[in-house]
Design an enzyme around this catalytic site. Structure first.
Site, short mmCIF file in Angstrom:
data_model
loop_
_atom_site.label_atom_id
_atom_site.label_comp_id
_atom_site.label_asym_id
_atom_site.label_seq_id
_atom_site.Cartn_x
_atom_site.Cartn_y
_atom_site.Cartn_z
N ASN A 86 48.30 -115.90 -25.83
CA ASN A 86 48.86 -117.37 -26.21
C ASN A 86 48.07 -118.50 -26.64
O ASN A 86 48.48 -119.45 -26.95
CB ASN A 86 50.11 -117.76 -25.06
CG ASN A 86 48.99 -118.06 -23.73
OD1 ASN A 86 47.95 -118.04 -23.71
ND2 ASN A 86 49.95 -118.33 -22.77
N GLU B 199 46.79 -123.50 -20.65
CA GLU B 199 48.04 -122.77 -21.17
C GLU B 199 48.42 -123.60 -22.32
O GLU B 199 48.15 -124.96 -22.15
CB GLU B 199 49.00 -122.46 -20.29
CG GLU B 199 48.58 -121.55 -19.03
CD GLU B 199 48.63 -119.93 -19.46
OE1 GLU B 199 48.43 -119.61 -20.86
OE2 GLU B 199 48.89 -119.34 -18.67
N HIS C 215 45.72 -119.49 -25.15
CA HIS C 215 44.65 -120.17 -23.94
C HIS C 215 43.07 -119.81 -23.83
O HIS C 215 42.83 -118.76 -24.38
CB HIS C 215 45.60 -119.90 -22.64
CG HIS C 215 45.04 -118.55 -22.00
ND1 HIS C 215 46.08 -117.80 -21.32
CD2 HIS C 215 43.99 -117.62 -21.60
CE1 HIS C 215 45.61 -116.52 -20.69
NE2 HIS C 215 44.32 -116.59 -21.10
N ASP D 66 37.09 -120.67 -14.46
CA ASP D 66 38.33 -120.66 -13.64
C ASP D 66 38.57 -119.79 -12.46
O ASP D 66 37.62 -118.98 -12.09
CB ASP D 66 39.66 -120.35 -14.51
CG ASP D 66 39.30 -119.05 -15.55
OD1 ASP D 66 38.59 -118.13 -15.09
OD2 ASP D 66 40.06 -119.36 -16.62
C1 F6R Z 1 39.10 -115.85 -17.85
C2 F6R Z 1 39.49 -116.64 -18.74
C3 F6R Z 1 40.58 -116.23 -19.61
C4 F6R Z 1 40.26 -114.88 -20.37
C5 F6R Z 1 41.75 -114.46 -21.30
C6 F6R Z 1 41.42 -113.30 -22.08
O1 F6R Z 1 38.25 -116.41 -17.09
O2 F6R Z 1 39.01 -117.61 -19.13
O3 F6R Z 1 41.04 -117.42 -20.68
O4 F6R Z 1 39.10 -114.99 -21.23
O5 F6R Z 1 42.61 -114.53 -20.52
O6 F6R Z 1 41.41 -112.48 -21.00
P1 F6R Z 1 40.78 -110.74 -21.49
O7 F6R Z 1 39.58 -110.93 -21.83
O8 F6R Z 1 41.05 -110.02 -20.29
O9 F6R Z 1 41.60 -110.51 -22.66
#
Ligand code: F6R
Length: 246
Positions: free
Chosen positions: A137, A144, A139, A68
């Protein structure tokens, strides 16, 4: 099928996840790796860079596709995932930069940006190993909670919880982009193998919901229960609510 690997702490988790990625690269030097940004994979990227520097890993034939990117953020911006990946991994390993792909957040037109990334995903072929983090959440990528599971690369409005979680990378919450381009659930589920890393007590409740609750688009990561080959590596805090179940 889901395998769980319980580790002591963040650095133990990172080394063990790096072992799985290293084995993938050694056994298939032309692998396609799906990569993530955020705090969870940082330790893994450091391990991989060290192993490459020592001559133990060769990325010269590896292809990387990222999950992403923020929409409306230029590649050169210090906040782009493009910059994150170059700074934390690509500039530290012997990868051919022409074989690294990240959605282009600077393309204004969402259809154009998503179609371009879908073309790239089709051209690189099946992802051998997809690395994932887990949002508070539920994701994965920037998929989301929603009424249905998404399919291909698309544009998402980020939820308040995601914007808040990303605020630590910015000077203030107001600066955090609220839109992103992301691979869809179908893209993620098409990977041959999936490796998720999760650490910290703040993730323990969502780990339980995602892997021991209903499979629902309201908890996007719960779809992984339907994948044939998922490994979740977590530290003791993140696994505290599932320790008796694994
Ligand atoms: C980022 C991504 C997100 C993160 C998620 C957890 O490329 O795909 O899904 O993996 O927000 O983020 P952290 O690792 O910072 O807790």
């Amino acid at each position: 099928m889901i395998k769980y690997v319980l580790t002591k702490d963040y650095s133990d988790m990172s080394r063990k996840a790096a072992n799985i990625l290293s084995a993938q690269i050694l056994l298939k030097p032309d692998s396609v790796l799906g990569l993530a940004t955020g705090s969870s994979p940082l330790g893994i990227y450091t391990c991989l860079a060290e192993r490459c520097k020592k001559g133990d890993l060769d990325f010269s034939r590896i292809t990387c596709v990222n999950l992403d990117e923020f929409r409306g953020v230029a590649r050169e911006s210090e906040h782009s995932y493009y910059r994150f990946m170059h700074y934390n991994l690509f500039s530290r390993i012997n990868i051919d930069i022409n074989r690294t792909f990240i959605p282009d957040g600077s393309i204004e037109n969402a259809d154009e940006a998503c179609e371009e990334y879908e073309r790239i995903l089709t051209s690189v072929g099946e992802v051998d190993l997809q690395l994932l983090g887990l949002g508070h959440n539920g994701h994965i990528g920037f998929n989301e909670p929603a009424a249905v599971f998404s399919k291909g690369t698309h544009y998402e409005e980020l939820t308040e919880s995601t914007v808040r979680a990303n605020a630590r990378f910015f000077t203030s919450e107001k600066e955090v982009p609220t839109q992103a381009y992301t691979m869809g659930i179908r893209n993620i589920m098409s990977a041959k193998r999936i490796l998720m890393v999760v650490s910290g007590a703040d993730k323990s409740a969502i780990v339980k919901r995602a892997f021991f609750g209903d499979t629902t688009p309201n908890v996007p990561a719960s779809v992984l229960q339907l994948h044939r080959d998922v490994t979740v590596i977590g530290d003791a805090s993140a696994f505290s609510e599932i320790a008796d179940l694994i």
